[in-house]
Design a protein around this motif. Structure first.
Motif: not given
Length: 293
Positions: A50-69
């Protein structure tokens, strides 16, 4: 009420209401009934596409205890959502920059208290996004697996819930269980489905149809929509090893092409036009969208 919960339910900076110049944000929650279905890979690559398409994009890692983004993208965060909850920083301080202007909100890994936040604290995390002074088009939320309160709240707070399934009996069973709880307890009546790690497109369609039959039989008020299938290929594994999104590292690979097609579909979804009256990301942008800039 815990100290962290109090912090997340109040605005310590007394931030004024958001100006109408900030547009509503389309929020897409990526989830799965069980772990191991590849939902984080789908989240990272969908956001990168989506970001590559020009969309202003935010990615949230919501796996709060085992995050890996952050691990999948080779990033080293200075602050995470754990620091935000503990009031050691503001949301703006947590943001990391990724490819094509992609913004990432990293979570923490190995902090059990983050996986055990209360319902009020999950709602507080959702509400704090109204303070974010960034112009955005879309936010992708990578949830934890299962039917925990955090998963349910983040899906409820998004406009769209995408359930990732793979060719395992437990994947379909657990996906159905998640959709059932989202429908019965949180009023989510529309769900998108992505089949991941498939051997061919026909397998992906069959997985969707299997899930759709069960939902139609037992959850007649839930609408399911098929977004497509992502094949299992060696290029995706190589991209993970390189800590890059496959859509950036190997854009001609079968998995990258499939994710780009799914992203093109998601890019056509319109931003919300009004608040729904329940917990919702960026809700102030919808409440104030009629206020002149």
């Amino acid at each position: 009420m815990s100290h962290e919960s109090h912090l997340l339910q109040t605005n310590p900076r007394n931030t004024p209401p958001m100006a109408g110049a900030f547009h509503p944000v389309r929020v897409i929650a990526i989830t799965g009934g069980k772990g191991g279905v590849g939902k984080t890979n789908v989240s990272v690559n969908l956001a990168a596409s989506l970001a590559e398409m020009g969309k202003r994009t935010l990615l949230m890692d919501a796996d709060l205890g085992l995050a890996n983004v952050d691990v999948l993208l080779g990033l080293t965060p200075k602050f995470t959502l754990a620091d935000l909850v503990a009031h050691r920083c503001q949301l703006e301080d947590v943001l990391l920059g990724g490819p094509d202007g992609l913004l990432i909100v990293p979570a923490s890994s190995g902090f059990r208290h983050m996986a055990e936040l209360s319902s009020a604290e999950h709602v507080g995390l959702v509400n704090v996004f109204s303070e974010l002074q960034r112009q955005l088009d879309v936010m992708v939320v990578d949830t934890a697996a299962g039917i925990t309160d955090s998963v349910l709240t983040f899906c409820q707070a998004a406009q769209d819930t995408v359930v990732v399934v793979c060719d395992e009996p437990a994947s379909i069973t657990d996906a159905y269980a998640l959709i059932k709880v989202l429908s019965r307890e949180r009023g989510v009546d529309r769900v998108h489905v992505i089949a991941n790690m498939v051997r061919d497109p026909n397998e992906g369609r069959k997985l969707y149809e299997k899930l759709a039959r069960v939902c139609e039989r037992f959850l007649g008020d839930v609408a399911l929509h098929y977004m497509g299938a992502v094949p299992q290929d060696d290029w995706l594994r190589r991209a993970v090893q390189r800590q890059q999104a496959v859509v950036k590292a190997y854009p001609g690979s079968p998995s990258a092409r499939a994710i780009n097609e799914i992203a093109r579909l998601a890019a056509r979804w319109q931003p919300p036009t009004a608040a729904r009256g329940n917990v919702e990301f960026f809700v102030e942008r919808m409440i104030n969208r009629s206020v002149p800039a």
